[in-house]
Design a protein around this motif. Sequence first.
Motif, PDB file in Angstrom:
ATOM      1  N   ASN A 108       0.808  -1.603   0.430  1.00  0.00           N
ATOM      2  CA  ASN A 108       0.342  -0.019   0.164  1.00  0.00           C
ATOM      3  C   ASN A 108       0.726   1.425  -0.229  1.00  0.00           C
ATOM      4  OD1 ASN A 108      -2.314   1.970   0.262  1.00  0.00           O
ATOM      5  ND2 ASN A 108      -1.945   1.891   2.365  1.00  0.00           N
ATOM      6  N   ALA A 109       1.221   2.070  -1.107  1.00  0.00           N
ATOM      7  CA  ALA A 109       1.658   2.803  -1.179  1.00  0.00           C
ATOM      8  C   ALA A 109       1.265   4.060  -0.077  1.00  0.00           C
ATOM      9  CB  ALA A 109       2.093   3.969  -2.908  1.00  0.00           C
ATOM     10  N   ALA A 110       0.236   4.100  -0.176  1.00  0.00           N
ATOM     11  CA  ALA A 110      -0.620   4.931   1.403  1.00  0.00           C
ATOM     12  C   ALA A 110      -1.769   5.340   1.323  1.00  0.00           C
ATOM     13  CB  ALA A 110       0.354   6.270   1.201  1.00  0.00           C
ATOM     14  N   THR A 111      -2.601   5.641   2.142  1.00  0.00           N
ATOM     15  CA  THR A 111      -3.851   5.679   1.853  1.00  0.00           C
ATOM     16  C   THR A 111      -3.893   7.230   2.655  1.00  0.00           C
ATOM     17  OG1 THR A 111      -4.886   3.542   2.437  1.00  0.00           O
ATOM     18  CG2 THR A 111      -6.256   5.404   3.109  1.00  0.00           C
ATOM     19  N   PHE A 112      -4.721   7.960   1.701  1.00  0.00           N
ATOM     20  CA  PHE A 112      -4.175   9.800   1.787  1.00  0.00           C
ATOM     21  C   PHE A 112      -5.949  10.046   1.449  1.00  0.00           C
ATOM     22  CE2 PHE A 112      -0.143   9.654  -0.657  1.00  0.00           C
ATOM     23  CZ  PHE A 112       0.501   9.827   0.354  1.00  0.00           C
ATOM     24  N   LYS A 239      10.110   1.756   1.413  1.00  0.00           N
ATOM     25  CA  LYS A 239      10.168   2.843   1.361  1.00  0.00           C
ATOM     26  C   LYS A 239      10.041   3.616   0.609  1.00  0.00           C
ATOM     27  CE  LYS A 239      14.352   4.025   3.904  1.00  0.00           C
ATOM     28  NZ  LYS A 239      14.423   3.953   5.363  1.00  0.00           N
ATOM     29  N   LYS A 242       7.059   3.455  -2.042  1.00  0.00           N
ATOM     30  CA  LYS A 242       6.349   3.941  -2.065  1.00  0.00           C
ATOM     31  C   LYS A 242       6.784   5.688  -1.776  1.00  0.00           C
ATOM     32  CE  LYS A 242       4.980   1.143   2.033  1.00  0.00           C
ATOM     33  NZ  LYS A 242       5.073   1.251   3.949  1.00  0.00           N
ATOM     34  N   ARG A 243       7.565   6.119  -2.036  1.00  0.00           N
ATOM     35  CA  ARG A 243       8.044   7.401  -1.938  1.00  0.00           C
ATOM     36  C   ARG A 243       7.930   7.870  -2.936  1.00  0.00           C
ATOM     37  NH1 ARG A 243      11.650  10.856   0.276  1.00  0.00           N
ATOM     38  NH2 ARG A 243      12.256  12.632  -1.015  1.00  0.00           N
ATOM     39  N   GLN A 246       3.945   8.163  -3.788  1.00  0.00           N
ATOM     40  CA  GLN A 246       2.945   9.400  -3.109  1.00  0.00           C
ATOM     41  C   GLN A 246       3.395  10.371  -3.884  1.00  0.00           C
ATOM     42  OE1 GLN A 246       4.264   8.709   0.812  1.00  0.00           O
ATOM     43  NE2 GLN A 246       3.538   7.038   1.178  1.00  0.00           N
ATOM     44  N   THR A 247       5.163  10.623  -4.434  1.00  0.00           N
ATOM     45  CA  THR A 247       5.759  11.976  -5.308  1.00  0.00           C
ATOM     46  C   THR A 247       4.384  12.067  -5.899  1.00  0.00           C
ATOM     47  OG1 THR A 247       7.846  11.335  -4.396  1.00  0.00           O
ATOM     48  CG2 THR A 247       7.622  13.140  -6.152  1.00  0.00           C
ATOM     49  N   ILE A 248       4.163  11.342  -6.988  1.00  0.00           N
ATOM     50  CA  ILE A 248       3.246  11.430  -7.453  1.00  0.00           C
ATOM     51  C   ILE A 248       1.864  11.987  -7.518  1.00  0.00           C
ATOM     52  CG2 ILE A 248       1.790  10.000 -10.106  1.00  0.00           C
ATOM     53  CD1 ILE A 248       5.146   9.729  -9.751  1.00  0.00           C
TER      54      ILE A 248
ATOM     55  N   GLU B   8       9.093  13.035   1.436  1.00  0.00           N
ATOM     56  CA  GLU B   8       9.612  14.034   0.245  1.00  0.00           C
ATOM     57  C   GLU B   8       7.749  14.780   0.604  1.00  0.00           C
ATOM     58  OE1 GLU B   8       9.914  14.582  -2.819  1.00  0.00           O
ATOM     59  OE2 GLU B   8       8.568  15.610  -3.156  1.00  0.00           O
ATOM     60  N   TYR B  35       4.808   8.459   6.385  1.00  0.00           N
ATOM     61  CA  TYR B  35       3.739   8.085   6.269  1.00  0.00           C
ATOM     62  C   TYR B  35       3.339   7.266   5.609  1.00  0.00           C
ATOM     63  CZ  TYR B  35      -0.994   7.794   5.538  1.00  0.00           C
ATOM     64  OH  TYR B  35      -2.489   7.702   5.392  1.00  0.00           O
ATOM     65  N   ALA B 118      -5.032  15.041   5.410  1.00  0.00           N
ATOM     66  CA  ALA B 118      -4.714  14.158   3.988  1.00  0.00           C
ATOM     67  C   ALA B 118      -3.933  12.965   5.072  1.00  0.00           C
ATOM     68  CB  ALA B 118      -3.511  15.027   3.553  1.00  0.00           C
ATOM     69  N   PHE B 120      -5.446  11.620   8.315  1.00  0.00           N
ATOM     70  CA  PHE B 120      -5.944  11.474   9.379  1.00  0.00           C
ATOM     71  C   PHE B 120      -5.418  11.783  10.579  1.00  0.00           C
ATOM     72  CE2 PHE B 120      -6.220   8.281   5.382  1.00  0.00           C
ATOM     73  CZ  PHE B 120      -6.733   9.634   4.763  1.00  0.00           C
ATOM     74  N   SER B 204       5.890  17.925  -4.404  1.00  0.00           N
ATOM     75  CA  SER B 204       5.081  17.562  -4.315  1.00  0.00           C
ATOM     76  C   SER B 204       3.485  18.495  -3.854  1.00  0.00           C
ATOM     77  CB  SER B 204       4.293  15.794  -4.365  1.00  0.00           C
ATOM     78  OG  SER B 204       5.286  15.334  -4.621  1.00  0.00           O
TER      79      SER B 204
END
Lengths: 301, 215
Positions: A108-112, A239, A242-243, A246-248, B8, B35, B118, B120, B204
């Motif tokens: 999971n790259a992240a949940t935003f 990481k 993922k980074r 997340q950057t995208i 980042e 995160y 963003a 939480f 970003s």
Amino acid sequence: MTKTRCTDQVILDLWHPLAALSEVAAGVVVDTVLLEERLSFAIDGEGNAAVWRDRADLAEGSPVDIAVISGKLPLKLAYGYIWTSLGNPPADLFPIPEFDEVDRRKLNAATFGVNVSAPRAIENFLDMGHFPYVHTDILGAEPHTEVKEYDVEISVDRDEILATRCRFFQPMASTASDGGADVDYIYRVPHPYCSVLYKSSPLDESRLDVIAVFLQPIDQEHVRAHMLLCVLDEDNEDKVIKRFQQTIFGQDKPILENQFPKRLPLDPRAETPIRADKSAIAYRRWLSQKGVTYGVIPAAT
Amino acid sequence: MITLYDYELSGNCYKLRLLMSMLGVDWKTVPVDFYPGREHKSDWFLRINPLGQLPVIDDDGLILRDAQAILVYLASKYDAAGTWYPRDNPALLGEVSQWLAFADGITATASAARLHDALFYDFDVEAARTGAHRLFRILDEHLWFGEQEGRDWICSASHPTIADIACFPYIMLSEEGGISRQDYPAIRRWCDRVKRIKGFTVMSGVFPAGPAKAA
């Protein structure tokens, strides 16, 4: 049946993602929101999980034995996430066969949290035209701005949108890239709020990296965006992978949050498309045909 | 060589990337999975910074934490012209320090609102937004009066200082916390000026300035 704030039966009957299993502490209650309803869920660390409507005797963070919870909602554990439904969901979630390939990195790259309607976010995910301007020197670069002709179909038997023969010059297509390359893309939209993209793997020309976005609608104009990576990469730490993603996503976020109107207009005359928007046009038409009303501005009938 | 422990999407880490880029200083990055991994609270990172916060730099064995403190260090050490942190001008140094503290206030409000929306975080988002608007109003008036006097930057100098760098990121990212800059025209003009400083770089959520308008 409990009354729900969302009255769109098509959306209520879908499976919706709540969280990445890898990020949920076992044995304690976690709260979330789905379609304006407060829900709670828990996992036990042994492959069992439960989702239920939030209640006072099971506060967030308190220990819980999921075996004794009553009034559970439908549950599915798939692609590393916990899914539920507020209606009558289908037996199966859409397939991603690549997820079962053992040599892939699954993260999971992240949940935003994003201040956007789910359909606006899906539409942006399908768009290649913004790559050079929003993801400059990563997913695109001037002067390589042309979106070349590609094919879109709405597959009737699979009930999903498929965009194929997409091709775009990318300076840095993934963490495994060592320079610019023409990258092939395939997009699938197998669920009104989920999309799966396939792009050339820099490591193996016969295979494709898989990146999926699973949107959890908080309400009609807010989502939790869960990003699944299912990629070939032998060198980089989790990481680092993922980074990159997340950057995208961090670059897309202000674009998504400034869309107006926030809900996606389905009337074909509401926003003027260009040729590059073929997949977006198909997506809007598909939502209209399904009768989706949540997160959209339905076409006048 | 400077090592930056970096995330980042962190505005505080971006402050350092921004200044190092403007100073033309090379650095290498150690990514920290802030995160969702919470790696800044991991054992190995807490040994580097017991506060469990980003950013941290390691410059040939000198380990420093706190974005504002690191800005002071980097400017003092690597800015040969001595303008970013003007050590020989007491009045200006006082102003710089005042606005570095103000930047911490922006982090406590505008950045907190962004973390709430963003990522939480369990913060009182309305209090954070109200606090950010109060600070933005104060800065907007300060910049507006400065413009009337021909001053382009936060402090009373003809050039930017680290106070500009410290305040810039979480102002630029404020909309991700539901804090509009619509009502702060002097802040918006100042943001464009920061974006035109030589060596400016994006993160970003921050886009480069558009082409300058012909006068």
